[in-house]
Design an enzyme around this catalytic site. Structure first.
Site, PDB file in Angstrom:
ATOM      1  CG  HIS A 119      -0.345   1.166   7.226  1.00 33.11           C
ATOM      2  ND1 HIS A 119       0.672   0.687   8.026  1.00 33.11           N
ATOM      3  CD2 HIS A 119       0.243   2.021   6.351  1.00 33.11           C
ATOM      4  CE1 HIS A 119       1.820   1.264   7.653  1.00 33.11           C
ATOM      5  NE2 HIS A 119       1.584   2.064   6.634  1.00 33.11           N
ATOM      6  CD  GLU A 120      -0.920   2.352   2.802  1.00 30.14           C
ATOM      7  OE1 GLU A 120      -0.521   3.527   2.699  1.00 30.14           O
ATOM      8  OE2 GLU A 120      -0.160   1.412   3.069  1.00 30.14           O
ATOM      9  CB  CYS A 163       5.390   2.018   7.011  1.00 29.46           C
ATOM     10  SG  CYS A 163       4.933   3.546   6.181  1.00 29.46           S
ATOM     11  CG  LEU A 164       6.390   0.917   0.871  1.00 35.19           C
ATOM     12  CD1 LEU A 164       5.755   1.259  -0.465  1.00 35.19           C
ATOM     13  CD2 LEU A 164       7.464  -0.149   0.701  1.00 35.19           C
ATOM     14  CD  GLN A 221       3.448   5.756   2.507  1.00 34.12           C
ATOM     15  OE1 GLN A 221       2.443   5.224   2.050  1.00 34.12           O
ATOM     16  NE2 GLN A 221       4.446   5.067   3.005  1.00 34.12           N
ATOM     17  CG  HIS A 243       0.380   6.771   5.519  1.00 32.53           C
ATOM     18  ND1 HIS A 243       1.515   7.261   6.112  1.00 32.53           N
ATOM     19  CD2 HIS A 243       0.639   5.461   5.244  1.00 32.53           C
ATOM     20  CE1 HIS A 243       2.422   6.284   6.203  1.00 32.53           C
ATOM     21  NE2 HIS A 243       1.915   5.185   5.690  1.00 32.53           N
ATOM     22  N   GLY A 298       0.823  -1.204   0.000  1.00 35.47           N
ATOM     23  CA  GLY A 298       0.000   0.000   0.000  1.00 35.47           C
ATOM     24  C   GLY A 298       0.854   1.250   0.000  1.00 35.47           C
TER      25      GLY A 298
END
Ligand code: ZN
Length: 157
Positions: A130-131, A88-89, A51, A134, A46
């Site tokens: 999670h996304e 997480c990226l 991000q 953000h 995701g």
């Protein structure tokens, strides 16, 4: 389409509130394409627009069942509980244990600005929550129980 630079924890843009997308534009279409490219390039499940440094309420997700694009997503229902590893990226090489609902239902717009609902259990529920966090400037590290730990990269033993 292109792979964009992923912002990492400590970059203040990750703590900002993203804005609603009022209409689809060519620029937003290109952003979505780039987000998918960036997510797949980084082998993530995701990605949120913040991000890649864009404060728009857009997320892309693929937990292995094909790409999901969500614009202006809202969590309308959750239930249950799951405790598991999350990464997480924007926090490369790290993971931590997070407890979240085990089911989530989300209302959003798709790339054609049509209203859709997506529901998921397990990993998909986790990715959705999670996304969407953000988009409100929340990063999973705030929810981690017991601290972050290192994860080995592929190819490293
Ligand atoms: Zn993340």
């Amino acid at each position: 389409m292109a792979v964009r630079k992923i912002r990492e924890l400590g970059d203040e843009i990750l703590r900002k509130q993203c804005k609603e997308v009022p209409k689809m534009t060519l620029r937003t279409k290109m952003l979505i394409g780039d987000m998918l490219d960036t997510m797949y390039d980084a082998m993530g499940v995701g990605l949120a627009a913040s991000q890649v440094g864009i404060l728009k309420r857009i997320v892309t997700i693929d937990v292995g069942d094909g790409p999901i694009v969500l614009i202006n997503p809202e969590v309308i229902e959750t239930s249950g509980e799951q405790t598991g590893e999350e990464g997480c990226l924007s926090v490369p090489g790290k993971a931590g244990v997070v407890t979240r609902p085990s089911y989530a239902k989300v209302r959003a717009l798709n790339e054609n600005m049509e209203e859709i609902e997506v529901e998921g259990e397990g990993l998909l529920a986790r990715a959705l929550l999670h996304e969407i966090d953000h988009l409100d400037g929340k990063v999973y590290v705030d929810l981690v129980e017991g601290g972050l730990h290192d994860v080995k990269k592929e190819g490293e033993e």
